[in-house]
Write a protein that holds these residues in place. Structure first.
Motif: not given
Length: 307
Positions: A105, A109, A138, A245
Motif C-alpha cells: 500500500r 493509504n 487494493p 484505500t
C-alpha cells in the motif's frame, strides 16, 4: 478463499516461531531503466555500428513525449508492505488457526495503481495455486492457515514508469511477541515495513500523470525545463471514490509512518541503548572492584571447587 491442503504442510510452513518485526529500510529503493554497462570481454562496436545505433528514428510526437526522460529529476513513492493476521479463537483448528492478509500500500493509504500495473504474491508451496496475481487495487491477498513463512511480493509497473520489476520479501507472522500478552481474536498481529521507491529520470508522461497525485513525492522542475501540454489522460484527477484505500476495512490497524514518528522511534531506541550501556558499565565496575581471585575465569575443563 483457497485453503491449504488438509494434510500438514511441509516443515517449512509449520514453524510457529515468532519472527522479528522488520525495521524501516535504511535506504530508498532506486529503480532505473538505464541500460547496463558493457560487460568485460564484450566486443567493442565499430564506428559504423555506433553510427547506426545513435541515428535517431522518426517517431510520432506523442510517442516522443511519452519516452522523453527528465534529467536531474526524481519521483518517489513511499510504500508499506506487510501482513495483518487474526487468531480464529474457538474456531481455530490444528491446521487452520489464523486468517491473514498480505498487502502492498501507499504510506498514506492512497491508490498505487497510478504506478503499479499488477502485484504477484508467492505463497508457500503447500497452498493450492501458490502464485497469486492481483491486477487491481487494493493490492492485497487474504488467506488462512497455521504456519509462518516468507512471502515474495513482486511489483510490476506501467511501461512509462519503469520496465524493471521490484522484488520484496516479507515474513508472515501469526503469533504475538512474548511481552505482548496472549493471543486475541480482537487484536491482530501487524508487521509492516516502510520504504521509498525512487524513479530517477522519469518520462515526461509519467511526471505529468503523477505531479498532483497525493501518494507521490514530486520535486519542482529544474530552472529552464518546460513540459509539453498534458493530454486528456494526464489531466485525469485522482479518483478517490474508486481507488482511495483510506476507508479500507483494515486501515485501523495500519501503522502511521512519518518523519515525526521515525524521530520518536529513534529517540526511544537511543534511550534503550544508553540504558543498556549504563547497565554494562555498572556490571563492569562491580567486576573490577572484586578481589583478583574472584575474577578468575575457569578455562576449558576446569571447575571451581574446594580441594
Amino acid at each position: 478463499m483457497e485453503q491449504p491442503p488438509s494434510s500438514p504442510p511441509p516443515p517449512a510452513a509449520a514453524t510457529a516461531t515468532a519472527a522479528p518485526t522488520p525495521a524501516p529500510a535504511s535506504a530508498p529503493i532506486i529503480l532505473s531503466d538505464s541500460p547496463p554497462a558493457a560487460a568485460a570481454g564484450e566486443p567493442a562496436l565499430t564506428a559504423a555500428q555506433k553510427a547506426l545505433r545513435s541515428k535517431p528514428a522518426r517517431v510520432p510526437e506523442d510517442t516522443d513525449k511519452k519516452n522523453k526522460k527528465l534529467k536531474d529529476v526524481e519521483i518517489s513513492f513511499p510504500i508499506v508492505y506487510g501482513t495483518i493476521s487474526f487468531w480464529l479463537g474457538k474456531k481455530a483448528s490444528e491446521y487452520n488457526s489464523h486468517k491473514w492478509t498480505v498487502y502492498i500500500r501507499s504510506a498514506t493509504n492512497e491508490d498505487l495503481s497510478v504506478i503499479v500495473k499488477r502485484v504477484v504474491f508467492q505463497l508457500h508451496p503447500s497452498f493450492t495455486n501458490p502464485t497469486r496475481v492481483v491486477e487491481q487495487p487494493p493490492f492485497e491477498l487474504s488467506e488462512s492457515g497455521w504456519g509462518e513463512f516468507e512471502i515474495a511480493i513482486t511489483l510490476y509497473f506501467h511501461s512509462d514508469v519503469c520496465e524493471k520489476r521490484l522484488d520484496l520479501f516479507h515474513q508472515l507472522k501469526l503469533y504475538p511477541e512474548e511481552d505482548a500478552g496472549p493471543q486475541s481474536t480482537k487484536k491482530p498481529v501487524v508487521v509492516e515495513t516502510y520504504d521509498e521507491v525512487v524513479f530517477p529520470e522519469p518520462t515526461e508522461a509519467f511526471f505529468l500523470r503523477v505531479q498532483n497525485h497525493p501518494a507521490a513525492t514530486v520535486p519542482r522542475l529544474p530552472p529552464g525545463m518546460t513540459l509539453s501540454s498534458p493530454g486528456p489522460m494526464e489531466l485525469m484527477p485522482h479518483d478517490k471514490k474508486r481507488f482511495d484505500t483510506k476507508d479500507h476495512s483494515l486501515s485501523q490497524w495500519f501503522s502511521n509512518f512519518s518523519e515525526a514518528d521515525e524521530l520518536l522511534k529513534l529517540a526511544a531506541a537511543r534511550q534503550q541503548v544508553q540504558a543498556h550501556i549504563a547497565k554494562l558499565r555498572r556490571q563492569l565496575s562491580m567486576i573490577e572492584g572484586m578481589p583478583q581471585q574472584s575474577r578468575v575465569i575457569p578455562g576449558p575443563g576446569q571447575q571451581f571447587g574446594h580441594g
